[in-house]
Design an enzyme around this catalytic site. Structure first.
Site, mmCIF file in Angstrom:
data_model
loop_
_atom_site.group_PDB
_atom_site.id
_atom_site.type_symbol
_atom_site.label_atom_id
_atom_site.label_comp_id
_atom_site.label_asym_id
_atom_site.label_seq_id
_atom_site.Cartn_x
_atom_site.Cartn_y
_atom_site.Cartn_z
ATOM 1 N N ASN A 210 0.850 -1.202 0.000
ATOM 2 C CA ASN A 210 0.000 0.000 0.000
ATOM 3 C C ASN A 210 0.880 1.245 0.000
ATOM 4 O O ASN A 210 2.107 1.150 -0.001
ATOM 5 C CB ASN A 210 -0.960 -0.021 1.193
ATOM 6 C CG ASN A 210 -0.214 -0.119 2.501
ATOM 7 O OD1 ASN A 210 0.524 0.787 2.872
ATOM 8 N ND2 ASN A 210 -0.365 -1.237 3.190
ATOM 9 N N ASP A 279 -4.239 -6.401 4.955
ATOM 10 C CA ASP A 279 -5.319 -7.236 5.484
ATOM 11 C C ASP A 279 -5.381 -8.594 4.791
ATOM 12 O O ASP A 279 -5.956 -9.537 5.324
ATOM 13 C CB ASP A 279 -6.671 -6.523 5.303
ATOM 14 C CG ASP A 279 -6.783 -5.311 6.213
ATOM 15 O OD1 ASP A 279 -6.286 -5.393 7.352
ATOM 16 O OD2 ASP A 279 -7.354 -4.289 5.787
ATOM 17 N N LYS A 289 9.479 -17.007 -10.304
ATOM 18 C CA LYS A 289 8.739 -15.914 -10.944
ATOM 19 C C LYS A 289 7.642 -16.459 -11.854
ATOM 20 O O LYS A 289 7.897 -17.362 -12.664
ATOM 21 C CB LYS A 289 9.746 -15.071 -11.749
ATOM 22 C CG LYS A 289 9.167 -13.803 -12.279
ATOM 23 C CD LYS A 289 10.214 -13.037 -13.075
ATOM 24 C CE LYS A 289 9.538 -11.917 -13.830
ATOM 25 N NZ LYS A 289 10.345 -11.423 -14.928
ATOM 26 N N PHE A 324 -4.539 3.377 14.674
ATOM 27 C CA PHE A 324 -4.871 4.384 13.669
ATOM 28 C C PHE A 324 -6.045 3.858 12.849
ATOM 29 O O PHE A 324 -6.212 2.642 12.720
ATOM 30 C CB PHE A 324 -3.671 4.634 12.739
ATOM 31 C CG PHE A 324 -2.711 5.647 13.283
ATOM 32 C CD1 PHE A 324 -1.874 5.323 14.334
ATOM 33 C CD2 PHE A 324 -2.658 6.935 12.760
ATOM 34 C CE1 PHE A 324 -0.985 6.263 14.856
ATOM 35 C CE2 PHE A 324 -1.773 7.874 13.259
ATOM 36 C CZ PHE A 324 -0.941 7.536 14.314
ATOM 37 N N LYS A 338 -13.578 0.423 15.357
ATOM 38 C CA LYS A 338 -12.252 -0.208 15.508
ATOM 39 C C LYS A 338 -11.724 -0.026 16.939
ATOM 40 O O LYS A 338 -11.100 -0.919 17.495
ATOM 41 C CB LYS A 338 -11.253 0.388 14.508
ATOM 42 C CG LYS A 338 -11.534 -0.035 13.084
ATOM 43 C CD LYS A 338 -10.601 0.642 12.085
ATOM 44 C CE LYS A 338 -11.104 0.401 10.671
ATOM 45 N NZ LYS A 338 -10.364 1.114 9.645
ATOM 46 N N LYS A 342 -10.979 -3.451 18.940
ATOM 47 C CA LYS A 342 -9.580 -3.784 19.214
ATOM 48 C C LYS A 342 -9.164 -3.422 20.645
ATOM 49 O O LYS A 342 -7.976 -3.483 20.978
ATOM 50 C CB LYS A 342 -8.675 -3.095 18.175
ATOM 51 C CG LYS A 342 -9.086 -3.461 16.723
ATOM 52 C CD LYS A 342 -8.137 -2.957 15.656
ATOM 53 C CE LYS A 342 -8.716 -3.240 14.266
ATOM 54 N NZ LYS A 342 -7.749 -3.324 13.198
HETATM 55 N N1 CTP Z 1 -4.001 -3.357 12.049
HETATM 56 C C1 CTP Z 1 -3.357 -4.432 12.592
HETATM 57 N N2 CTP Z 1 -3.290 -5.598 11.903
HETATM 58 C C2 CTP Z 1 -3.874 -5.717 10.692
HETATM 59 C C3 CTP Z 1 -4.567 -4.619 10.132
HETATM 60 C C4 CTP Z 1 -4.609 -3.443 10.849
HETATM 61 O O1 CTP Z 1 -2.830 -4.320 13.706
HETATM 62 N N3 CTP Z 1 -3.794 -6.869 10.054
HETATM 63 C C5 CTP Z 1 -4.047 -2.102 12.819
HETATM 64 C C6 CTP Z 1 -3.458 -0.893 12.086
HETATM 65 O O2 CTP Z 1 -2.065 -0.763 12.352
HETATM 66 C C7 CTP Z 1 -4.250 0.258 12.663
HETATM 67 C C8 CTP Z 1 -5.603 -0.360 12.982
HETATM 68 O O3 CTP Z 1 -5.385 -1.769 13.051
HETATM 69 O O4 CTP Z 1 -3.712 0.762 13.855
HETATM 70 C C9 CTP Z 1 -6.663 -0.076 11.960
HETATM 71 O O5 CTP Z 1 -6.201 -0.385 10.670
HETATM 72 P P1 CTP Z 1 -7.061 -0.037 9.375
HETATM 73 O O6 CTP Z 1 -6.315 -0.500 8.167
HETATM 74 O O7 CTP Z 1 -7.549 1.370 9.434
HETATM 75 O O8 CTP Z 1 -8.357 -0.912 9.603
HETATM 76 P P2 CTP Z 1 -8.655 -2.419 9.508
HETATM 77 O O9 CTP Z 1 -8.906 -2.930 10.888
HETATM 78 O O10 CTP Z 1 -7.620 -3.149 8.719
HETATM 79 O O11 CTP Z 1 -10.069 -2.414 8.752
HETATM 80 P P3 CTP Z 1 -10.429 -1.883 7.261
HETATM 81 O O12 CTP Z 1 -9.180 -2.128 6.425
HETATM 82 O O13 CTP Z 1 -11.568 -2.736 6.872
HETATM 83 O O14 CTP Z 1 -10.786 -0.441 7.372
#
Ligand code: CTP
Length: 399
Positions: A210, A279, A289, A324, A338, A342
């Site tokens: 990303n 995710d 490859k 975040f 969230k 969490k």
């Molecule tokens: N996070 C994490 N582990 C993951 C994904 C996210 O610890 N596999 C943490 C990120 O570092 C951040 C928080 O969870 O502090 C929220 O991440 P974000 O990407 O905004 O949300 P997601 O929970 O992944 O949900 P979505 O992508 O559906 O918005």
């Protein structure tokens, strides 16, 4: 008005490296400081007052006896106005004057009159820098509390190689900021801070990732370390250097980040998950490859572990978890969800659809939502200042 805004006076001496003062000034302006310049008489041979005034956006002090622009007794007015004095570049002559208490021009008079911290970044010929007389003067000033930002070993203007080349601009600016923000409110606390993106490999050359630059997490690591915390920075691949003084653990994938966070978690007081953890990852990585001739590949994905959710489950008393939330819609509702899911103490929500903030940019605009329900909306600001504000909130919880 920004209450964190500090006033710096930059003394420019007569060295060929005087042009580097331009980059230093610009960097401090970028870091939202009130920047002023003081020129020694010799420095006019190398750089103009007009240039330094334009870059600093303030009048330049050049004369011990002129009443303009810093009042009737300029060296005393300036000495009181500043939070810090940086001399960059400093010559052997300026260092000698400081060490012997001379006050025959504006910069050395200010040096004697100020009670603010003084930092000196020397730049000169390596033989001059290594000369026992110069080293003796440096030692004398260090004993008096002056902080030196040592020159590096490199080729200098005369072609000679050795110590004497002005330290890099970033190092000079970081050191000044470290001195300015040296309140040690997190002394004795251990922090885990994650930053950057993760990479989920499809084959040895391709991955899913990303746009995270890591800037927010690195700014937090630096600011927390400056406040006295022992910081472990666990970071995905980014293009910026980790701050000095943190334990730096580079990782690639979400799985590697999870493993490092878990390893460090038992002794951590605070975890700040600023990383943009993937995710999803390919179910299996191909060892070789993928070739075009094989046709368009079908890549099947599976979920990665949500690191914060895992930590939230085992959090226990006394540990602080901060997350975040990067959202492009329903910012507060999504962030709140969230926060609860969490088990966080607070969450920093940012709207990634706003231009000039978030992933790739220097600035961010965030809302902090506490688990008590309290919401604090911060104006759009540089990520370094946002990091300070986030840590201010954390200080309120910890103390
Ligand atoms: N996070 C994490 N582990 C993951 C994904 C996210 O610890 N596999 C943490 C990120 O570092 C951040 C928080 O969870 O502090 C929220 O991440 P974000 O990407 O905004 O949300 P997601 O929970 O992944 O949900 P979505 O992508 O559906 O918005």
């Amino acid at each position: 008005m920004n209450d964190l805004k500090k006033t710096i006076f930059i003394g420019v001496a007569g060295s060929i490296a005087a042009y580097k003062a331009c980059d230093i000034i610009r960097e401090f302006v970028k870091r939202q400081m009130d920047v002023h310049v003081v020129m020694t008489p010799d420095s006019h041979n190398f750089i103009t007052e007009t240039t330094l005034a334009a870059l600093s956006r303030n009048p330049v002090a050049t004369d011990l006896f002129s009443s303009q622009p810093y009042g009737p007794i300029p060296h005393c007015e300036i000495a009181q106005k500043m939070d810090v004095l940086l001399v960059a570049p400093a010559t052997a002559n300026t260092i000698a004057k400081f060490a012997h208490g001379f006050a025959d021009e504006i910069l050395s008079a200010i040096f004697l009159a100020t009670s603010s911290p003084v930092l000196i970044a020397p730049a000169m010929n390596p033989n001059m820098y290594s000369h026992p007389m110069v080293q003796e003067n440096i030692n004398k000033l260090e004993k008096a509390g002056v902080i030196f930002i040592n020159p590096i070993q490199a080729e200098v203007a005369c072609g000679q190689k050795g110590p004497g080349h002005l330290a890099p601009v970033d190092r000079i600016c970081d050191r000044v900021e470290d001195i300015l923000h040296s309140k040690k409110s997190f002394k004795g606390r251990s922090f885990i801070i994650t930053a950057g993106p993760t990479r989920e490999f499809i084959d040895p050359v391709r991955f899913i990732s990303n746009r995270s630059s890591g800037k927010m997490g690195y700014a937090l690591a630096r600011a927390a370390q400056r406040r006295g915390a022992k910081v472990t920075l666990i970071s995905g691949p980014v293009a910026i250097a980790p701050p000095d003084g943190v334990d730096f653990l580079p990782v690639n994938s979400a799985e590697e980040m999870l493993a490092e966070v878990k390893r460090a978690f038992s002794v951590a007081d605070v975890v700040i998950m600023a990383a943009a953890v993937a995710d999803f990852r390919p179910i299996a990585m191909r060892n070789t490859k993928i070739k075009k001739e094989e046709g368009i590949p079908e890549i099947r994905l599976e979920s990665t572990t949500d690191i914060l959710t895992d930590l939230g489950r085992v959090k226990g008393k006394g540990k602080i978890l901060i997350g975040f939330a990067a959202e492009d819609r329903d910012l507060i509702e999504n962030a709140q969800r969230k926060l609860n899911l969490k088990c966080l103490d607070f969450i920093v929500a940012n709207d990634i659809s706003v231009q000039g903030t978030g992933f790739d940019s220097e600035a961010n605009q965030v809302t902090i939502i506490h688990n008590s329900g309290e919401k604090i909306s911060l104006p759009r600001e540089d990520k370094l200042l946002i990091a300070e504000k986030i840590l201010d909130e954390l200080e309120c919880i910890l103390h």
